[in-house]
Enzyme design. Structure first.
Site, PDB file in Angstrom:
ATOM      1  N   HIS A   8       0.884  -1.218  -0.196  1.00  0.00           N
ATOM      2  CA  HIS A   8       0.040  -0.035   0.003  1.00  0.00           C
ATOM      3  C   HIS A   8       0.824   1.093  -0.097  1.00  0.00           C
ATOM      4  O   HIS A   8       1.107   1.801   0.997  1.00  0.00           O
ATOM      5  CB  HIS A   8      -0.713  -0.316   1.168  1.00  0.00           C
ATOM      6  CG  HIS A   8      -1.959   0.737   1.157  1.00  0.00           C
ATOM      7  ND1 HIS A   8      -3.192   0.796   1.793  1.00  0.00           N
ATOM      8  CD2 HIS A   8      -2.009   2.136   0.566  1.00  0.00           C
ATOM      9  CE1 HIS A   8      -3.898   1.759   1.536  1.00  0.00           C
ATOM     10  NE2 HIS A   8      -3.320   2.641   0.943  1.00  0.00           N
ATOM     11  N   LEU A  31       2.571   6.442  -4.684  1.00  0.00           N
ATOM     12  CA  LEU A  31       3.831   7.183  -5.112  1.00  0.00           C
ATOM     13  C   LEU A  31       3.463   8.252  -6.154  1.00  0.00           C
ATOM     14  O   LEU A  31       4.341   9.107  -6.457  1.00  0.00           O
ATOM     15  CB  LEU A  31       4.410   6.122  -6.268  1.00  0.00           C
ATOM     16  CG  LEU A  31       5.022   4.892  -5.500  1.00  0.00           C
ATOM     17  CD1 LEU A  31       5.437   4.035  -6.637  1.00  0.00           C
ATOM     18  CD2 LEU A  31       6.230   5.482  -4.547  1.00  0.00           C
ATOM     19  N   HIS A  51      -5.661  -0.871   5.706  1.00  0.00           N
ATOM     20  CA  HIS A  51      -5.397  -0.296   6.990  1.00  0.00           C
ATOM     21  C   HIS A  51      -6.385  -0.405   8.016  1.00  0.00           C
ATOM     22  O   HIS A  51      -7.192   0.522   8.240  1.00  0.00           O
ATOM     23  CB  HIS A  51      -5.267   1.389   6.690  1.00  0.00           C
ATOM     24  CG  HIS A  51      -6.185   1.696   5.513  1.00  0.00           C
ATOM     25  ND1 HIS A  51      -7.345   1.558   5.606  1.00  0.00           N
ATOM     26  CD2 HIS A  51      -5.820   2.459   4.393  1.00  0.00           C
ATOM     27  CE1 HIS A  51      -8.127   2.340   4.361  1.00  0.00           C
ATOM     28  NE2 HIS A  51      -7.025   2.549   3.654  1.00  0.00           N
ATOM     29  N   ASN A  54      -6.579   9.070   6.856  1.00  0.00           N
ATOM     30  CA  ASN A  54      -7.827   8.301   6.576  1.00  0.00           C
ATOM     31  C   ASN A  54      -7.269   6.787   6.578  1.00  0.00           C
ATOM     32  O   ASN A  54      -6.727   6.699   5.525  1.00  0.00           O
ATOM     33  CB  ASN A  54      -8.273   9.041   5.304  1.00  0.00           C
ATOM     34  CG  ASN A  54      -9.692   8.387   5.100  1.00  0.00           C
ATOM     35  OD1 ASN A  54     -10.315   8.102   6.272  1.00  0.00           O
ATOM     36  ND2 ASN A  54     -10.236   8.303   3.968  1.00  0.00           N
ATOM     37  N   ASP A  58       0.885   2.779   3.759  1.00  0.00           N
ATOM     38  CA  ASP A  58      -0.093   3.709   3.335  1.00  0.00           C
ATOM     39  C   ASP A  58       0.496   5.060   3.206  1.00  0.00           C
ATOM     40  O   ASP A  58       0.103   6.142   3.541  1.00  0.00           O
ATOM     41  CB  ASP A  58      -1.467   3.901   4.284  1.00  0.00           C
ATOM     42  CG  ASP A  58      -2.595   4.470   3.445  1.00  0.00           C
ATOM     43  OD1 ASP A  58      -2.319   4.989   2.341  1.00  0.00           O
ATOM     44  OD2 ASP A  58      -3.459   4.909   4.358  1.00  0.00           O
ATOM     45  N   HIS A  71       2.371  14.359   0.612  1.00  0.00           N
ATOM     46  CA  HIS A  71       1.428  15.582   0.201  1.00  0.00           C
ATOM     47  C   HIS A  71       2.423  16.962   0.411  1.00  0.00           C
ATOM     48  O   HIS A  71       3.255  16.946   1.185  1.00  0.00           O
ATOM     49  CB  HIS A  71       0.263  15.838   1.274  1.00  0.00           C
ATOM     50  CG  HIS A  71      -0.757  15.010   1.153  1.00  0.00           C
ATOM     51  ND1 HIS A  71      -1.694  14.902  -0.155  1.00  0.00           N
ATOM     52  CD2 HIS A  71      -1.223  13.917   1.922  1.00  0.00           C
ATOM     53  CE1 HIS A  71      -2.708  13.863   0.141  1.00  0.00           C
ATOM     54  NE2 HIS A  71      -2.206  13.370   1.381  1.00  0.00           N
TER      55      HIS A  71
HETATM   56 ZN    ZN Z   1      -6.926   3.935   2.083  1.00  0.00          ZN
END
Ligand code: ZN
Lengths: 428, 315
Positions: A55, A58, A229, A275, A302, A306
């Site tokens: 997870h 990229l 997740h 999230n 995950d 950003h």
């Molecule tokens: Zn997700």
């Protein structure tokens, strides 16, 4: 060409010399006896199969300001990874053979890890109709993991069809479990802290309701299901129940859900906005227990880069997600190894063997034994390091561990016998 | 204390100092020459991302009576996702030499970000942030309560205050529960279960779903504004049902103890949470709340910006 990794401890057990011949492991021999053209001297650090992330965001194509396949895979190699699954929520969305092949190609060109593209379940992640799953599976990218991650496949009929359809090519649907109506405008875990902070709640039941539905669907149609997740105690309970019924389900937990709680939202610093959201201490304990007893199969990062401006703002305006590739192993050491809940062998299962198996990545996650591909990582579990966001290889800086001292440093990573990381720095 | 972000940050002594200071300043406001020179040469910026003329005017009047220079920086219409970022606005205000920024923002925690992100050195006063807090409203409510229930002196020990309405979305309720509890009052929240936050059981107050019981022995009843749009999100079935179950009408008011006062932070939805004849009745202190607001905001600015020694909390 023969390469020797001198004095490394497979799974933290008896130290050996590992002799590589080209891209494979040739032999494990007593320390000091390995002979080769090139010798990497270690000092008894832990040797693991190269880590596999199921997870990873990229961001390329589309959000190269946040991350590129080059920068993201550099971060992965530094984190001990030799393969990552690139999530489909790019721009354009990875919902066609063309896009997944582009991602595959860019990953190959970068050369740090094997990039396994994830295909979108639905066209444009819109949750309306199936993307061309078969075309992606048959493409050069050989897609086996399908996910609308970032969005939930909330339509139960569409989810059923996706689960059924991917059976034809041994695929798996990786669900981002989030009931959309129950999470409209949601900002953080719904509970005591959200009540105090006046931030709209993301209730645990919004995750658990989808997971409960999907394990029942998977049972009904006899399909393979993966859940992204897991973040709540109730989710762990449902998966435990589903596995006890023999349902073919696997689940992941992120490093941040193993370590951090929703109390951090009290800073209103969006670096903690993610999230699914950070949950309570009871949830953290439940996912640790689930990872320890095998209810949760894998740790997946995950990793969600950003750009600064998307986090340097008020909480409600900020993007959701945090970096993970370069800190994942340190978090697992802190939460699972140091507490004695997992052995290194079990860490290897949960961070390499199991994710490779779920993603059908045959070259990775294999035993540390002669004849296997030399996808390896060497970690010094005692080495302390200070997390400096500016020093990370990722293009973005949104780590929740800034200024935190962590333990466990990846000193070397090998991708099919080639060093991608040496002495804790990029070797390519 | 440099900022006023949450009533949770106020000790009992801090709160009483503000109320006592407000009482002194109120006497000045009654004089023909209303101005004090305290903040001469200081700049107060009203940074309002939400339309709230009444709150902005109250802060403006308070700052002007203390002789501060006031700049109204209306960012209204700039939603959180477009327009200049809060950070860039903060840097601008810093460059302009703002001594205090009074901020009203739709995002919970925006004042906290402004105060603690290193963007700006000014004092930050929270004039209402999202569904989080509205500390000066709670202070003016406490001031009003003290005046009526305790002759304007001391704390509110033992006073029974019932707050009715949309607690879930109310910054006024959050600030009041914390402050009134600090001042010794017993707070009861009354709302339909849909309009109470999950986690409210941890708040220092009682919770009731039944209005008639919740107000039976109250010393004060505070009605919160309920937005009609909540109906569309199924928080309650209809305006009619809401007002029948949770509205304060003349009949219900007649059951209150004779000394009980009725409050509302405004703006009111007459006929929804409060009947017109209740709002205009002798028990209603709603208009007085507005005038007390100026005194309380003067006190807050006076203490945060005025003398170095008199600052709230001392740190
Ligand atoms: Zn997700």
């Amino acid at each position: 060409m023969k390469t020797v990794l001198r004095n490394v401890a497979p799974y933290g057990e008896q130290a050996v010399d590992v002799v590589l011949d080209g891209d494979r492991i040739a032999a494990l021999v007593p320390v000091g006896t390995g002979v080769g053209d090139l010798v990497h001297q270690f000092s008894g650090e832990v040797l693991l199969p190269g880590l596999v992330d199921l997870h990873t965001h990229l961001r390329e194509p589309g959000r190269e300001d946040a991350e590129t396949i080059l920068t993201g895979t550099r971060a992965a190699a530094l984190g001990g990874y030799t393969a990552v699954h690139a999530m489909a929520n790019t721009d354009p969305v990875a919902d066609t053979a063309g896009v997944v092949e582009q991602v595959l190609r860019l990953g190959h060109a970068a050369g740090y890890v094997d990039v396994r593209p994830v295909g979108a379940v639905t066209v444009g992640l819109k949750g309306e109709r199936l993307a061309e799953l078969g075309a992606m599976a048959d493409s050069a990218a050989q897609v086996r993991v399908f996910s609308d991650d970032g969005k939930c496949v909330s339509d139960p009929l569409l989810m059923r069809r996706a689960l059924e359809y991917v059976k034809a090519f041994d695929g798996v649907v990786a669900q981002h479990a989030q009931e959309p109506r129950l999470t409209e405008g949601a900002q953080m875990n719904e509970g005591v802290v959200s009540a105090r902070l006046g931030l709209a709640g993301w209730p645990a039941v919004a995750e658990e309701a989808i997971i409960a539905r999907d394990v029942l669907l998977a049972e009904h149609v006899g399909s393979r299901l993966h859940l992204c997740h897991l973040s709540t105690e109730g989710s762990v309970d449902i998966i435990r129940w589903a596995k006890s019924r023999g349902i073919n389900v696997t689940a992941e937990v992120t490093p941040h859900h193993l370590l951090l709680t929703d109390e951090l939202a009290a800073t209103y610093d969006p670096v903690y906005k993610v999230n699914p959201p950070l949950r309570t201490a009871a949830d953290v304990e439940a996912v640790r227990a689930g990872l320890a007893d095998g209810t949760i199969d894998i740790v997946a990062t995950d990793h969600a880069p950003h750009p600064t401006e998307d986090k340097d703002c008020e909480w409600a305006a900020a993007a959701m997600g945090m970096l993970g590739l370069e800190t994942a192993l340190s978090v697992v050491i802190e939460t699972m190894i140091d507490s004695g809940r997992l052995t290194w062998r079990q860490v290897a299962e949960r961070m390499s063997t199991n994710p490779a198996r779920i993603g059908r990545v045959t070259d990775h996650g294999n035993p540390l034994a002669a004849g296997e591909y030399a996808n390896l990582c060497v970690v010094d579990p005692g080495a302390a390091w200070l997390v400096d966001p500016a020093a990370l290889a990722s293009r973005s800086r949104n780590t929740p561990y800034a200024a935190r001292t962590m333990r466990g440093r990846v000193v070397a990573t090998f991708l099919r016998g080639t060093a991608t990381v040496l002495n804790g720095a990029l070797a390519l | 204390m440099q900022h006023l972000l949450s009533t949770a940050d106020l000790t009992r002594d801090d709160a009483l100092l503000i109320l006592d200071t407000a009482a002194e300043l109120a006497q000045i406001s009654d004089r023909p020459m209303k101005k004090l020179p305290t903040l001469r040469g200081r700049t107060v910026v009203n940074l309002f991302y939400e339309d709230s003329t009444r709150t902005r005017i109250s802060f403006e009047a308070a700052a002007k009576r203390l002789s501060a220079d006031v700049i109204n920086f209306s960012a209204k219409g700039s939603s959180v996702s477009k327009g200049e970022s809060l950070k860039d606005t903060a840097l601008t205000l810093q460059a302009m030499g703002a001594d205090a920024v009074v901020i009203r923002h739709a995002a919970s925690g925006a004042p906290h970000r402004l105060a603690h992100s290193g963007w700006i050195e000014s004092t930050v006063i929270n004039a209402g942030d999202g569904t989080h807090e509205h500390p000066t409203q709670a202070l003016l409510d406490a001031y009003t309560l003290r005046k009526h229930l305790r002759d304007g002196d001391g704390d509110l020990a033992g006073a029974r205050i019932t707050i009715v309405g949309d607690v879930l979305h109310s910054r006024v309720a959050r600030s009041n529960v914390l402050l009134l509890n600090t001042l010794g009052a017993h707070v009861t929240l009354c709302a339909p279960p849909t309009l109470l936050p999950v986690g409210v059981e941890e708040w220092p107050c009682a919770v009731s779903y039944a209005l008639d019981q919740a107000i039976a022995d109250a010393d004060a009843v505070m009605m919160l504004r309920v937005q009609l749009e909540r109906m569309n999100a199924s928080f309650f079935p209809s305006a009619h049902e809401y007002s029948r179950r949770y509205g304060l009408d003349a009949q219900r008011m007649s059951t209150l103890p004779t000394h009980t006062i009725v409050m509302h932070p405004g703006p009111m939805n007459r006929g929804m949470e409060i009947a017109a004849d209740v709002a205009d009745s002798k028990r209603s202190v709603i208009v007085e709340q507005v005038s007390n607001g100026v005194s309380v905001r003067m006190a807050v600015m006076y203490l945060l910006l005025g003398g170095a020694e008199s600052g709230i909390g001392g740190n």
